[in-house]
Design an enzyme around this catalytic site. Structure first.
Site, short mmCIF file in Angstrom:
data_model
loop_
_atom_site.label_atom_id
_atom_site.label_comp_id
_atom_site.label_asym_id
_atom_site.label_seq_id
_atom_site.Cartn_x
_atom_site.Cartn_y
_atom_site.Cartn_z
N ARG A 77 52.37 62.38 22.50
CA ARG A 77 53.15 61.26 22.97
C ARG A 77 54.73 61.50 22.24
O ARG A 77 55.85 61.39 23.23
CB ARG A 77 52.98 60.33 22.74
N THR A 78 55.44 61.17 20.76
CA THR A 78 56.07 59.97 20.67
C THR A 78 57.08 61.47 20.46
O THR A 78 58.50 61.24 20.78
CB THR A 78 56.15 60.25 19.18
N HIS A 134 55.59 51.97 13.29
CA HIS A 134 55.99 53.11 14.77
C HIS A 134 56.82 52.36 15.50
O HIS A 134 56.38 51.55 16.27
CB HIS A 134 55.05 53.61 15.46
N LYS A 187 57.99 75.98 1.63
CA LYS A 187 58.49 77.41 0.17
C LYS A 187 58.51 76.14 -0.39
O LYS A 187 58.97 76.86 -1.60
CB LYS A 187 59.42 77.71 1.18
N ARG A 245 58.11 61.33 11.68
CA ARG A 245 57.50 61.31 10.94
C ARG A 245 57.44 61.90 10.33
O ARG A 245 57.43 63.56 10.01
CB ARG A 245 56.10 60.87 12.77
N1 CP Z 1 50.99 56.57 19.61
C1 CP Z 1 51.57 57.66 19.57
O1 CP Z 1 52.37 58.14 18.02
O2 CP Z 1 50.59 58.80 19.91
P1 CP Z 1 51.35 60.50 19.25
O3 CP Z 1 50.78 60.32 17.62
O4 CP Z 1 50.69 61.29 20.42
O5 CP Z 1 53.07 60.51 18.92
#
Ligand code: CP
Length: 311
Positions: free
Chosen positions: A58-59, A136, A86, A108
Protein backbone atom coordinates in the site's frame (compact mmCIF):
# COMPACT_ATOMS: atom_id res chain seq x y z
CA UNK A 1 -1.60 28.46 7.10
CA UNK A 2 1.72 27.93 5.27
CA UNK A 3 3.57 24.61 5.49
CA UNK A 4 7.04 25.21 7.02
CA UNK A 5 8.53 21.77 7.76
CA UNK A 6 11.18 20.18 5.53
CA UNK A 7 10.33 16.62 6.66
CA UNK A 8 7.41 14.48 7.81
CA UNK A 9 8.84 12.12 10.39
CA UNK A 10 6.03 11.51 12.88
CA UNK A 11 2.71 12.81 14.15
CA UNK A 12 4.15 13.26 17.66
CA UNK A 13 5.88 16.48 16.62
CA UNK A 14 3.03 17.95 14.53
CA UNK A 15 0.51 20.40 15.95
CA UNK A 16 -3.25 19.84 15.62
CA UNK A 17 -3.28 22.74 13.17
CA UNK A 18 -0.60 21.12 10.98
CA UNK A 19 -2.45 17.78 10.98
CA UNK A 20 -5.72 19.47 10.02
CA UNK A 21 -3.94 21.42 7.29
CA UNK A 22 -2.69 18.16 5.71
CA UNK A 23 -6.17 16.59 5.96
CA UNK A 24 -7.79 19.67 4.40
CA UNK A 25 -5.20 19.67 1.59
CA UNK A 26 -5.90 15.96 0.99
CA UNK A 27 -9.62 16.74 0.54
CA UNK A 28 -8.83 18.79 -2.54
CA UNK A 29 -6.58 16.04 -3.97
CA UNK A 30 -9.16 13.24 -3.58
CA UNK A 31 -11.07 14.55 -6.56
CA UNK A 32 -8.03 14.41 -8.87
CA UNK A 33 -8.14 10.58 -8.81
CA UNK A 34 -11.78 10.66 -10.00
CA UNK A 35 -10.97 12.65 -13.14
CA UNK A 36 -10.72 10.93 -16.55
CA UNK A 37 -7.12 12.21 -16.70
CA UNK A 38 -5.81 11.61 -13.18
CA UNK A 39 -2.93 14.06 -13.33
CA UNK A 40 -2.13 17.65 -12.37
CA UNK A 41 1.15 19.47 -13.04
CA UNK A 42 1.63 20.59 -9.40
CA UNK A 43 5.05 18.91 -8.95
CA UNK A 44 6.32 19.00 -12.53
CA UNK A 45 10.14 19.03 -12.50
CA UNK A 46 10.42 17.56 -8.98
CA UNK A 47 12.12 14.20 -8.36
CA UNK A 48 10.96 11.79 -5.67
CA UNK A 49 12.59 8.56 -4.51
CA UNK A 50 10.94 5.63 -2.72
CA UNK A 51 13.67 4.01 -0.59
CA UNK A 52 12.19 0.90 1.03
CA UNK A 53 14.22 -1.40 3.30
CA UNK A 54 11.10 -3.39 4.29
CA UNK A 55 8.28 -4.89 2.19
CA UNK A 56 5.22 -2.81 1.32
CA UNK A 57 2.23 -2.93 -0.99
CA UNK A 58 0.00 0.00 0.00
CA UNK A 59 2.45 2.67 1.15
CA UNK A 60 4.99 2.25 -1.61
CA UNK A 61 2.43 1.99 -4.40
CA UNK A 62 0.33 4.90 -3.22
CA UNK A 63 3.38 7.16 -2.83
CA UNK A 64 4.40 6.22 -6.38
CA UNK A 65 0.92 6.88 -7.76
CA UNK A 66 0.67 10.10 -5.74
CA UNK A 67 3.95 11.37 -7.20
CA UNK A 68 2.89 10.44 -10.74
CA UNK A 69 -0.54 12.05 -10.37
CA UNK A 70 1.26 15.25 -9.35
CA UNK A 71 3.53 14.94 -12.43
CA UNK A 72 6.74 14.41 -10.44
CA UNK A 73 9.45 12.01 -11.63
CA UNK A 74 9.52 8.94 -9.39
CA UNK A 75 12.18 6.29 -8.78
CA UNK A 76 11.84 3.15 -6.63
CA UNK A 77 14.80 1.65 -4.75
CA UNK A 78 14.50 -1.64 -2.84
CA UNK A 79 17.15 -2.60 -0.35
CA UNK A 80 17.39 -6.10 -1.86
CA UNK A 81 18.39 -4.77 -5.29
CA UNK A 82 20.54 -1.86 -4.08
CA UNK A 83 24.18 -1.60 -3.05
CA UNK A 84 23.07 -2.01 0.58
CA UNK A 85 23.50 -5.77 -0.02
CA UNK A 86 27.19 -5.04 -0.82
CA UNK A 87 27.68 -3.36 2.54
CA UNK A 88 26.92 0.30 1.79
CA UNK A 89 25.74 2.23 4.86
CA UNK A 90 22.37 3.95 5.12
CA UNK A 91 24.14 7.32 5.29
CA UNK A 92 26.18 6.64 2.12
CA UNK A 93 23.11 5.36 0.27
CA UNK A 94 21.16 8.50 1.16
CA UNK A 95 24.07 10.84 0.38
CA UNK A 96 24.45 9.23 -3.07
CA UNK A 97 20.74 9.65 -3.78
CA UNK A 98 20.99 13.29 -2.63
CA UNK A 99 23.93 13.81 -5.02
CA UNK A 100 21.52 13.08 -7.90
CA UNK A 101 19.60 16.25 -6.90
CA UNK A 102 16.34 14.69 -5.77
CA UNK A 103 13.71 16.73 -3.92
CA UNK A 104 12.03 14.17 -1.65
CA UNK A 105 13.09 10.78 -0.22
CA UNK A 106 10.40 8.49 1.18
CA UNK A 107 11.96 5.88 3.44
CA UNK A 108 10.77 2.74 5.21
CA UNK A 109 13.28 1.15 7.57
CA UNK A 110 13.16 -1.47 10.31
CA UNK A 111 15.15 0.69 12.75
CA UNK A 112 13.12 3.15 14.85
CA UNK A 113 14.67 6.60 14.45
CA UNK A 114 16.45 5.88 11.13
CA UNK A 115 14.55 8.65 9.25
CA UNK A 116 15.24 11.14 12.05
CA UNK A 117 18.97 10.43 11.71
CA UNK A 118 18.91 10.87 7.92
CA UNK A 119 16.71 13.97 7.90
CA UNK A 120 19.41 15.85 9.87
CA UNK A 121 22.18 15.07 7.40
CA UNK A 122 20.54 15.37 3.98
CA UNK A 123 19.08 18.32 2.10
CA UNK A 124 16.02 16.74 0.41
CA UNK A 125 12.75 16.41 2.33
CA UNK A 126 12.40 13.10 4.11
CA UNK A 127 9.10 11.28 4.64
CA UNK A 128 8.96 8.46 7.15
CA UNK A 129 7.04 5.58 5.54
CA UNK A 130 7.40 3.51 8.73
CA UNK A 131 10.40 3.18 11.08
CA UNK A 132 10.29 -0.12 12.96
CA UNK A 133 7.64 -0.07 15.66
CA UNK A 134 7.92 3.71 16.09
CA UNK A 135 5.75 5.76 13.67
CA UNK A 136 3.99 5.56 10.29
CA UNK A 137 2.75 9.12 9.94
CA UNK A 138 1.01 8.89 6.56
CA UNK A 139 -0.92 5.81 7.76
CA UNK A 140 -1.96 7.80 10.84
CA UNK A 141 -3.05 10.70 8.61
CA UNK A 142 -5.06 8.51 6.23
CA UNK A 143 -6.75 6.84 9.19
CA UNK A 144 -7.68 10.28 10.59
CA UNK A 145 -8.90 11.37 7.16
CA UNK A 146 -11.11 8.24 6.87
CA UNK A 147 -12.58 8.72 10.35
CA UNK A 148 -13.29 12.40 9.68
CA UNK A 149 -14.84 11.60 6.29
CA UNK A 150 -17.19 8.99 7.77
CA UNK A 151 -17.99 10.55 11.14
CA UNK A 152 -17.73 14.24 10.25
CA UNK A 153 -15.34 14.98 13.12
CA UNK A 154 -12.46 13.62 15.18
CA UNK A 155 -13.05 15.58 18.39
CA UNK A 156 -14.93 13.46 20.93
CA UNK A 157 -14.82 10.25 18.83
CA UNK A 158 -14.27 7.07 20.83
CA UNK A 159 -11.60 5.11 18.99
CA UNK A 160 -10.31 1.69 20.06
CA UNK A 161 -7.09 0.27 18.60
CA UNK A 162 -7.13 -3.52 18.90
CA UNK A 163 -4.31 -6.02 18.67
CA UNK A 164 -0.55 -5.90 18.68
CA UNK A 165 -0.04 -2.40 20.08
CA UNK A 166 3.50 -3.05 21.31
CA UNK A 167 4.99 -3.67 17.86
CA UNK A 168 2.82 -1.26 15.88
CA UNK A 169 3.99 2.01 14.36
CA UNK A 170 0.41 2.49 13.15
CA UNK A 171 -0.84 2.40 16.75
CA UNK A 172 1.63 5.09 17.82
CA UNK A 173 0.87 7.43 14.91
CA UNK A 174 -2.88 6.92 15.44
CA UNK A 175 -2.61 7.65 19.16
CA UNK A 176 -0.62 10.85 18.66
CA UNK A 177 -2.86 12.13 15.88
CA UNK A 178 -6.15 11.22 17.52
CA UNK A 179 -5.24 12.73 20.89
CA UNK A 180 -4.04 15.97 19.28
CA UNK A 181 -7.38 16.28 17.46
CA UNK A 182 -9.40 15.61 20.63
CA UNK A 183 -10.53 11.97 20.26
CA UNK A 184 -10.88 9.55 23.20
CA UNK A 185 -8.46 6.71 22.54
CA UNK A 186 -8.33 3.22 24.01
CA UNK A 187 -6.23 0.17 23.20
CA UNK A 188 -7.25 -3.47 23.60
CA UNK A 189 -5.40 -6.77 23.38
CA UNK A 190 -3.40 -9.25 25.38
CA UNK A 191 -1.30 -7.74 28.18
CA UNK A 192 1.86 -9.06 26.52
CA UNK A 193 1.15 -6.97 23.38
CA UNK A 194 0.33 -3.72 25.20
CA UNK A 195 3.35 -1.57 26.16
CA UNK A 196 3.70 -1.02 29.91
CA UNK A 197 2.57 2.43 31.06
CA UNK A 198 0.86 3.23 27.76
CA UNK A 199 -1.82 4.97 29.88
CA UNK A 200 0.73 7.78 30.33
CA UNK A 201 0.14 8.70 26.68
CA UNK A 202 -3.47 9.43 27.66
CA UNK A 203 -5.17 6.23 26.45
CA UNK A 204 -7.39 3.70 28.26
CA UNK A 205 -6.43 0.04 28.28
CA UNK A 206 -8.82 -2.92 27.90
CA UNK A 207 -7.89 -6.57 28.03
CA UNK A 208 -11.25 -7.79 26.69
CA UNK A 209 -12.25 -6.83 23.15
CA UNK A 210 -16.00 -7.20 23.90
CA UNK A 211 -15.77 -4.57 26.64
CA UNK A 212 -13.59 -2.21 24.57
CA UNK A 213 -15.89 -2.15 21.54
CA UNK A 214 -19.14 -1.57 23.44
CA UNK A 215 -19.12 2.23 23.24
CA UNK A 216 -16.66 2.67 20.37
CA UNK A 217 -17.41 4.83 17.33
CA UNK A 218 -14.41 3.39 15.50
CA UNK A 219 -12.23 0.30 15.89
CA UNK A 220 -8.85 0.07 14.19
CA UNK A 221 -7.74 -3.57 14.13
CA UNK A 222 -4.01 -4.27 13.87
CA UNK A 223 -2.04 -7.16 12.46
CA UNK A 224 0.00 -9.42 14.72
CA UNK A 225 3.53 -8.35 13.73
CA UNK A 226 5.24 -11.73 13.90
CA UNK A 227 8.33 -10.32 12.15
CA UNK A 228 9.01 -7.92 15.06
CA UNK A 229 8.07 -10.16 17.99
CA UNK A 230 10.02 -12.36 20.29
CA UNK A 231 8.37 -15.76 20.70
CA UNK A 232 6.13 -16.58 23.62
CA UNK A 233 4.00 -13.42 23.73
CA UNK A 234 0.89 -15.56 23.15
CA UNK A 235 0.49 -19.34 22.80
CA UNK A 236 -0.61 -19.57 19.15
CA UNK A 237 -2.38 -17.63 16.39
CA UNK A 238 -5.34 -19.99 16.86
CA UNK A 239 -5.62 -19.06 20.52
CA UNK A 240 -5.14 -15.34 19.72
CA UNK A 241 -8.06 -15.56 17.32
CA UNK A 242 -10.24 -17.36 19.87
CA UNK A 243 -9.69 -14.75 22.58
CA UNK A 244 -8.96 -11.47 20.78
CA UNK A 245 -9.97 -11.92 17.11
CA UNK A 246 -12.59 -9.42 15.92
CA UNK A 247 -15.63 -11.43 14.80
CA UNK A 248 -19.39 -10.90 14.58
CA UNK A 249 -20.06 -12.47 17.96
CA UNK A 250 -17.54 -10.19 19.67
CA UNK A 251 -19.18 -7.13 18.05
CA UNK A 252 -22.77 -8.04 18.96
CA UNK A 253 -23.04 -5.24 21.58
CA UNK A 254 -21.22 -2.64 19.45
CA UNK A 255 -22.90 0.54 18.20
CA UNK A 256 -24.92 0.08 14.99
CA UNK A 257 -22.84 2.75 13.26
CA UNK A 258 -19.47 1.30 14.29
CA UNK A 259 -16.70 2.03 11.75
CA UNK A 260 -14.25 -0.85 11.25
CA UNK A 261 -10.74 -0.08 10.05
CA UNK A 262 -7.52 -2.00 9.46
CA UNK A 263 -4.29 -0.54 8.02
CA UNK A 264 -3.44 -3.76 6.14
CA UNK A 265 -1.97 -6.15 5.39
CA UNK A 266 -4.73 -8.28 6.95
CA UNK A 267 -4.15 -11.73 8.38
CA UNK A 268 -7.65 -12.95 7.58
CA UNK A 269 -9.03 -15.26 10.23
CA UNK A 270 -6.44 -14.18 12.81
CA UNK A 271 -6.98 -10.61 14.09
CA UNK A 272 -10.20 -10.16 12.07
CA UNK A 273 -12.68 -12.54 10.45
CA UNK A 274 -13.26 -12.17 6.69
CA UNK A 275 -17.00 -11.43 7.06
CA UNK A 276 -16.17 -8.49 9.37
CA UNK A 277 -13.28 -7.22 7.21
CA UNK A 278 -15.54 -7.32 4.13
CA UNK A 279 -18.77 -6.41 5.92
CA UNK A 280 -20.95 -3.30 5.77
CA UNK A 281 -19.14 -1.49 8.62
CA UNK A 282 -15.71 -1.91 7.05
CA UNK A 283 -13.92 1.01 5.38
CA UNK A 284 -10.65 -0.85 4.88
CA UNK A 285 -10.43 -0.26 1.13
CA UNK A 286 -11.61 3.36 1.56
CA UNK A 287 -8.54 3.80 3.77
CA UNK A 288 -6.39 2.74 0.82
CA UNK A 289 -8.17 5.15 -1.53
CA UNK A 290 -7.75 7.96 1.00
CA UNK A 291 -4.08 7.08 1.45
CA UNK A 292 -3.44 8.21 -2.09
CA UNK A 293 -5.04 11.63 -1.50
CA UNK A 294 -3.20 12.06 1.80
CA UNK A 295 0.15 11.17 0.22
CA UNK A 296 -0.51 13.57 -2.67
CA UNK A 297 -1.11 16.28 -0.07
CA UNK A 298 2.05 15.43 1.87
CA UNK A 299 4.23 15.39 -1.28
CA UNK A 300 2.66 18.61 -2.50
CA UNK A 301 3.25 20.44 0.80
CA UNK A 302 6.81 19.19 1.34
CA UNK A 303 7.96 19.66 -2.25
CA UNK A 304 6.44 23.14 -2.51
CA UNK A 305 3.82 22.39 -5.15
CA UNK A 306 2.15 25.04 -7.28
CA UNK A 307 -1.45 25.59 -6.16
CA UNK A 308 -2.52 27.09 -9.50
CA UNK A 309 -1.60 23.74 -11.13
CA UNK A 310 -4.30 21.76 -9.31
CA UNK A 311 -7.48 23.05 -11.04
N1 CP B 1 -0.46 -0.19 5.91
C1 CP B 1 0.74 -0.38 5.34
O1 CP B 1 1.72 0.28 5.70
O2 CP B 1 0.77 -1.31 4.34
P1 CP B 1 2.07 -1.74 3.52
O3 CP B 1 2.99 -2.42 4.47
O4 CP B 1 1.58 -2.63 2.43
O5 CP B 1 2.70 -0.47 2.98
Amino acid sequence: MKWKRKDLLGLEELSAQEIEFILDTAESFKEVSLRPIKKVPALRGKTIVNLFFEPSTRTRTSFELAAKRLSADMVNISASTSSVVKGETLKDTAKNIEAMKVDVIIMRHSLPGAPYFLAKIIGPSLINAGDGAHEHPTQGLLDLFTMRENKGRIKGLKVVIIGDIAHSRVARSNIWGLLKLGAEVAVAGPATLIPPQIERMGVKVYYRVEEAVRKADVINVLRIQLERQKTGLFPSLREYRQIFGVNRERLKDARPDLLIMHPGPINRGVEIDPDVADGPHSVILDQVTNGLAVRMAVLYLLAGGKSEAID
